[in-house]
Design a protein around this motif. Structure first.
Motif, short mmCIF file in Angstrom:
data_model
loop_
_atom_site.label_atom_id
_atom_site.label_comp_id
_atom_site.label_asym_id
_atom_site.label_seq_id
_atom_site.Cartn_x
_atom_site.Cartn_y
_atom_site.Cartn_z
N VAL A 33 0.85 -1.19 0.00
CA VAL A 33 0.00 0.00 0.00
C VAL A 33 0.89 1.24 0.00
CG1 VAL A 33 -1.93 1.20 1.11
CG2 VAL A 33 -1.66 -1.28 1.41
N VAL A 34 0.50 2.23 -0.80
CA VAL A 34 1.25 3.49 -0.88
C VAL A 34 0.29 4.66 -0.68
CG1 VAL A 34 2.59 5.01 -2.39
CG2 VAL A 34 3.00 2.54 -2.42
N TRP A 35 0.73 5.65 0.11
CA TRP A 35 0.02 6.91 0.25
C TRP A 35 0.92 8.01 -0.28
CZ3 TRP A 35 0.10 3.09 3.89
CH2 TRP A 35 -1.14 2.57 4.32
N GLU A 36 0.39 8.85 -1.15
CA GLU A 36 1.21 9.92 -1.71
C GLU A 36 1.43 11.04 -0.70
OE1 GLU A 36 0.22 11.61 -5.43
OE2 GLU A 36 0.05 9.68 -6.48
N GLY A 37 2.57 11.68 -0.82
CA GLY A 37 2.89 12.83 0.00
C GLY A 37 2.79 14.11 -0.81
N ASP A 38 2.92 15.24 -0.11
CA ASP A 38 2.97 16.54 -0.78
C ASP A 38 3.93 17.43 -0.02
OD1 ASP A 38 1.56 17.45 1.50
OD2 ASP A 38 -0.38 17.12 0.53
N GLU A 39 3.83 18.72 -0.21
CA GLU A 39 4.77 19.63 0.43
C GLU A 39 4.62 19.65 1.94
OE1 GLU A 39 4.24 23.42 -1.34
OE2 GLU A 39 5.07 22.84 -3.28
N GLU A 40 3.45 19.27 2.43
CA GLU A 40 3.20 19.33 3.87
C GLU A 40 3.23 17.96 4.54
OE1 GLU A 40 -0.46 21.33 4.49
OE2 GLU A 40 0.23 23.24 3.65
N VAL A 41 2.86 16.94 3.81
CA VAL A 41 2.77 15.59 4.40
C VAL A 41 3.68 14.65 3.62
CG1 VAL A 41 1.26 13.67 4.99
CG2 VAL A 41 0.40 16.02 5.10
N ARG A 42 4.49 13.91 4.33
CA ARG A 42 5.38 12.96 3.68
C ARG A 42 4.59 11.74 3.19
NH1 ARG A 42 10.56 11.71 7.31
NH2 ARG A 42 11.07 10.62 5.36
N GLY A 43 5.03 11.17 2.09
CA GLY A 43 4.41 9.95 1.60
C GLY A 43 4.67 8.80 2.56
N ASN A 44 3.90 7.72 2.40
CA ASN A 44 4.07 6.57 3.28
C ASN A 44 3.75 5.30 2.49
OD1 ASN A 44 4.62 5.13 5.56
ND2 ASN A 44 2.86 5.86 6.75
N ALA A 45 4.15 4.19 3.06
CA ALA A 45 3.88 2.89 2.43
C ALA A 45 3.89 1.82 3.50
CB ALA A 45 4.93 2.58 1.36
N THR A 46 3.34 0.68 3.18
CA THR A 46 3.41 -0.47 4.08
C THR A 46 3.35 -1.75 3.27
OG1 THR A 46 2.51 -1.43 6.12
CG2 THR A 46 0.92 -0.69 4.48
N ILE A 47 3.84 -2.80 3.86
CA ILE A 47 3.75 -4.15 3.29
C ILE A 47 2.95 -4.98 4.29
CG2 ILE A 47 5.02 -6.21 2.60
CD1 ILE A 47 7.35 -4.38 1.84
N LEU A 48 1.88 -5.59 3.82
CA LEU A 48 0.97 -6.31 4.70
C LEU A 48 0.97 -7.80 4.40
CD1 LEU A 48 -2.03 -3.80 4.54
CD2 LEU A 48 -0.27 -3.96 6.32
N TYR A 49 0.81 -8.59 5.46
CA TYR A 49 0.77 -10.04 5.38
C TYR A 49 -0.58 -10.54 5.86
CZ TYR A 49 5.91 -9.56 5.51
OH TYR A 49 7.23 -9.21 5.28
N GLU A 50 -0.85 -11.80 5.59
CA GLU A 50 -2.02 -12.45 6.17
C GLU A 50 -1.64 -13.08 7.51
OE1 GLU A 50 -4.98 -14.24 3.03
OE2 GLU A 50 -2.96 -14.88 2.57
N PRO A 51 -2.54 -13.08 8.50
CA PRO A 51 -2.26 -13.76 9.75
C PRO A 51 -1.94 -15.23 9.49
CG PRO A 51 -4.27 -12.46 9.92
CD PRO A 51 -3.89 -12.48 8.47
N GLY A 52 -1.01 -15.77 10.24
CA GLY A 52 -0.65 -17.17 10.07
C GLY A 52 0.48 -17.39 9.09
#
Length: 207
Positions: free
Chosen positions: A159-178
């Motif tokens: 998952v990726v979230w875009e950033g701009d001049e005020e907020v930094r972008g972010n990302a994550t890598i997700l797994y399934e439980p188990g």
């Protein structure tokens, strides 16, 4: 092949050879040819052959050899074969995975998450194009998200979230439980790093 990789590579081959093929095929969605002593495994929607006598892994369609990190993950997937207790579907981060996930997360964030932010944090839609080359399909999360069918029993989500001049972008890598019942924690981490590296590399190479 680096020494640590070679040690893991050789160990997992030995672990597989010490198991009964029937035990592996019972607990993993793989097939086994008893005449050739070969397993067939689906990895990122491509079929691979694990040749036990030769200790080689290659893509069935064209004979292309799998890279060392992918090979270790696939070998661990077979060597770790055991009955599973399936949990309900949801996504969790590495920090929520037992037996070391939280401990290893800071290094994982530095080495795998930050490169994703740098590559896609200002061009999140590029993630779709790059992920498609690995069989990724779109998901309704963040500004852009893709799901990968790594093995028949293992899905992952980036998952990726875009950033701009005020907020930094972010990302994550997700797994399934188990997922920790399917892979050793080091391979769980390695799988996330493997996906991140492939996505970032293919993004850079397209520029």
């Amino acid at each position: 092949m680096e020494t640590n990789y070679r040690i893991a590579y050789d160990k997992y081959w030995q672990d597989i050879k010490e198991k009964q093929a029937e035990e592996i095929t019972k607990n993993r969605a793989v097939s086994y040819n008893s005449q050739c002593h070969q397993f067939e495994v689906s990895f990122f929607n491509s079929e691979y052959v694990l040749d036990c006598p030769a200790e080689k892994i290659y893509r069935k369609s064209d004979g292309h050899s799998l890279d060392i990190m992918g090979s270790i993950i696939m070998l661990n997937y077979l060597a770790y074969a055991r009955p599973l207790q399936r949990s309900i579907h949801k996504w969790i981060s590495l920090k929520e995975i037992p037996n070391g996930g939280a401990l290893f997360y800071p290094a994982f964030h530095k080495n795998s998450i930050i490169p994703l932010v740098k590559a896609f944090g200002v061009q999140s839609q590029e993630l779709y194009r790059v992920a498609a080359t690995m069989g990724g399909r779109q998901a309704d999360l963040g500004d852009a998200a893709v799901i990968f069918q790594v093995f028949p029993e293992i899905s992952m989500c980036v998952v990726v979230w875009e950033g701009d001049e005020e907020v930094r972008g972010n990302a994550t890598i997700l797994y399934e439980p188990g997922v920790d019942e399917l892979l050793h924690i080091e391979s769980v981490i390695g799988l996330g790093s493997y996906i991140s590296e492939k996505l970032v590399r293919r993004s850079v190479s397209s520029l």
